[in-house]
Design an enzyme around this catalytic site. Structure first.
Site, PDB file in Angstrom:
ATOM      1  N   SER A  86      -3.213  -3.937   2.744  1.00  0.00           N
ATOM      2  CA  SER A  86      -2.852  -2.796   3.582  1.00  0.00           C
ATOM      3  C   SER A  86      -3.046  -3.104   5.057  1.00  0.00           C
ATOM      4  O   SER A  86      -2.648  -2.302   5.905  1.00  0.00           O
ATOM      5  CB  SER A  86      -3.705  -1.574   3.210  1.00  0.00           C
ATOM      6  OG  SER A  86      -5.080  -1.846   3.432  1.00  0.00           O
ATOM      7  N   HIS A 144       2.903  -3.071  -1.238  1.00  0.00           N
ATOM      8  CA  HIS A 144       1.771  -2.210  -0.913  1.00  0.00           C
ATOM      9  C   HIS A 144       1.879  -0.853  -1.594  1.00  0.00           C
ATOM     10  O   HIS A 144       2.700  -0.011  -1.218  1.00  0.00           O
ATOM     11  CB  HIS A 144       1.674  -2.036   0.605  1.00  0.00           C
ATOM     12  CG  HIS A 144       0.515  -1.205   1.042  1.00  0.00           C
ATOM     13  ND1 HIS A 144       0.530  -0.399   2.154  1.00  0.00           N
ATOM     14  CD2 HIS A 144      -0.728  -1.039   0.491  1.00  0.00           C
ATOM     15  CE1 HIS A 144      -0.622   0.218   2.279  1.00  0.00           C
ATOM     16  NE2 HIS A 144      -1.406  -0.147   1.282  1.00  0.00           N
ATOM     17  N   GLU A 182       5.409   0.221  -0.118  1.00  0.00           N
ATOM     18  CA  GLU A 182       5.969  -0.503   1.019  1.00  0.00           C
ATOM     19  C   GLU A 182       6.281  -1.937   0.582  1.00  0.00           C
ATOM     20  O   GLU A 182       5.381  -2.661   0.156  1.00  0.00           O
ATOM     21  CB  GLU A 182       4.981  -0.520   2.189  1.00  0.00           C
ATOM     22  CG  GLU A 182       4.760   0.835   2.821  1.00  0.00           C
ATOM     23  CD  GLU A 182       3.733   0.811   3.938  1.00  0.00           C
ATOM     24  OE1 GLU A 182       3.941   1.482   4.955  1.00  0.00           O
ATOM     25  OE2 GLU A 182       2.706   0.106   3.787  1.00  0.00           O
ATOM     26  N   ASN A 197       0.290   3.136   7.941  1.00  0.00           N
ATOM     27  CA  ASN A 197      -0.964   3.025   8.690  1.00  0.00           C
ATOM     28  C   ASN A 197      -0.744   2.985  10.196  1.00  0.00           C
ATOM     29  O   ASN A 197      -1.658   3.273  10.971  1.00  0.00           O
ATOM     30  CB  ASN A 197      -1.753   1.798   8.235  1.00  0.00           C
ATOM     31  CG  ASN A 197      -2.565   2.077   6.991  1.00  0.00           C
ATOM     32  OD1 ASN A 197      -2.950   3.214   6.734  1.00  0.00           O
ATOM     33  ND2 ASN A 197      -2.820   1.056   6.199  1.00  0.00           N
TER      34      ASN A 197
END
Length: 516
Positions: free
Chosen positions: A123, A144, A156, A194
């Site tokens: 991540s 991900h 992802e 993120n």
């Protein structure tokens, strides 16, 4: 590209929560899954835990018993890495350590067939960097998942500098076949979620640090007006401040100190003090037994001074706030519409009070510019017909007595008002504007498409609407204006509008987002 066939053996390395969840997802689709962990017995314990979870689903009638048994039969604990040689897809879900991951993939390259797809669930680490020592980095990508993997839809698919396009497309198709919502991303710090989520926490923290409102009030506004499932402070408490702060620091450092990702000293103090949130019993809130939870601050409509329903004068077009007028009309008040002044945004006149949707300026500043002393600004809402709370701010030079009839009017419509100190952009508007700005920058920098940016935030962190779709609903010109005014108010590069957003605002173009 077609997905991997069900005959493909999937290997998952790492039997923690993420690894076990990914293994369950692959087995549920029909793959034979080999689960490996270097800790003795960890893989077997993880499979037992999966079985217990499936059993609960069966008992609730959400899964057929035979299907649960079939899923478990496809899960195999592995004690030696060499037993993964026949895998067609390997998903690594181990510790976030670059050297350890590089060493693992160097070994896997020697062990697995030349056409085996090698992926990492990282991540935070660069896919390009992990692949740097590989002989064939073109077959390596990020895959991900989000925790818990069996429930969270987003995946992802991250391409490094050398990732072959067909590899990324095969992984995308496979994740889709597994029932997930995949998105393509280029390997940049934070990938999509993120990175794009940073403003949600950052703007809440800044409002708190500036004394605009307390945590309970800000959280309530983001929920009750913004439509988010949780406010920023309760979400940070849930994630854990050690984790959330570390991600922010990582993204900030990776972008060479870009002020948009500046970590918060307030959050650092919580980490330093061991107040990590729910898992430690205290964070922004106190989760200990018998702790009294703070309540959001609301203006009181008690002791109403309204003798009869007032007349509301509407000047100009309220734009995205037009549904608020419809809701206020439903209280039975008399509404008079008249043309506003040229270049003046729509506003509401209630007695001596002038109400307007925030444009990113402080109420005090805007009151001077518009020669309107008793100016009351109100915040953005996801759905003005459903919102149960709105933020308002009043100019310093205003007669505060004008707040009472405003509060009473909104109370008639079932809307509580929370008074913020005169903060630029209030709460929801500034948060949405910054989320949209970051998404627009990611699209401009070719990290992802506009559609994938919105899908990622809806299915990765459960946002009520994708940030770019939201920007278009509000109006890209309005969002750009809010950011420009906030940049002027703070004098900081943090609020600089994205060039991509500016182009949309100037040309009236669209991001081409899809409804998810």
């Amino acid at each position: 590209m077609p997905p991997l066939s069900k005959d493909t053996i999937v290997a998952v390395i790492g039997a923690g929560a993420m690894g076990a969840g990914i293994a369950q997802v692959a087995a549920s689709y029909g793959h034979q899954v080999k689960l490996f962990d270097k800790a003795e017995g960890a893989a077997s314990r993880a499979i037992d835990s999966i079985g217990a979870g499936l059993g609960k689903l069966v008992s609730r009638g959400k899964l057929d018993h035979s299907e649960a048994e079939a899923i478990l039969s496809r899960l195999q604990p592995i004690e030696e890495l060499s037993q993964l040689a026949d895998a067609g897809l390997v998903v690594e879900a181990i510790i976030e350590n670059l050297d350890i991951k590089r060493s693992l993939f160097a070994e896997l390259e020697q062990l697995c067939a030349a056409d085996t797809l090698l992926t990492s669930n990282t991540s935070s680490l660069s896919i390009t960097s992990i692949a740097a020592g590989m002989q064939h980095p073109e077959r390596f990508a990020g895959l991900h998942f989000f925790n818990p993997a069996p429930i969270m839809k987003l995946v992802e698919v991250i391409s490094g500098l050398d990732t072959d396009r067909h590899v990324a497309e095969t992984l995308y198709a496979s994740a889709s076949a597994w029932g997930k919502k995949p998105v393509h991303a280029r390997s940049t710090p934070g990938f999509i979620v993120n990175r794009l989520a940073r403003p949600f926490y950052a703007e809440g923290l800044r409002l708190l640090e500036e004394g605009a409102a307390d945590t309970a009030t800000i959280d309530a506004l983001l929920r009750d007006a913004g439509g988010f499932r949780m406010g920023p402070f309760e979400l940070m408490d849930l994630i854990g401040h050690d984790v959330n702060y570390a991600v922010t620091c990582s993204v900030f450092d990776a972008y060479y100190g870009d002020q948009r990702f500046l970590p918060s000293l307030t959050q650092k103090a919580l980490v330093d003090g061991g107040r990590l949130g729910r898992k430690s019993g205290r964070g922004f809130y106190d989760y200990r037994t018998d702790a009294v939870q703070p309540q959001p601050q609301s203006l009181s409509s008690a002791g109403s001074t309204l003798v009869e329903l007032p007349t509301l004068i509407v000047e100009g077009d309220l734009g995205v706030a037009e549904p608020l007028l419809t809701r206020l009309q439903q209280t039975g008040i008399h509404v008079v519409r008249r043309q506003g002044l040229a270049n003046q945004q729509g506003r509401l006149l209630l007695g001596d009070a002038v109400l307007a949707l925030t444009d990113g300026r402080m109420a005090s500043e805007r009151a001077v510019a518009e020669a309107t002393a008793n100016l009351v600004l109100f915040d953005l809402a996801l759905d003005y017909q459903q919102a149960s709370r709105l933020a308002v701010a009043i100019a310093d030079q205003a007669d505060r007595r004008v707040l009472q009839p405003v509060t009473e009017l909104f109370a008639l419509a079932g809307i509580q008002l929370s008074l913020l100190d005169d903060a630029p952009g209030l709460a929801v508007m500034r948060t949405v504007a910054m989320l949209a700005n970051e998404a627009a920058d990611a699209v401009m920098q070719q990290v992802c498409s506009a559609a994938d940016a919105d899908i990622a935030m809806q299915f990765g962190v459960n946002y009520p609407r994708g940030p770019l779709a939201w920007a278009e609903a509000v109006g890209t010109q309005r969002i750009h204006q809010v950011l420009t005014h906030m940049q002027q108010a703070y004098g900081e590069d943090r609020y600089r509008p994205s060039r991509q957003l500016k182009r949309m605002a100037v040309t009236g173009g669209h991001f081409h987002v899809n409804a998810a």
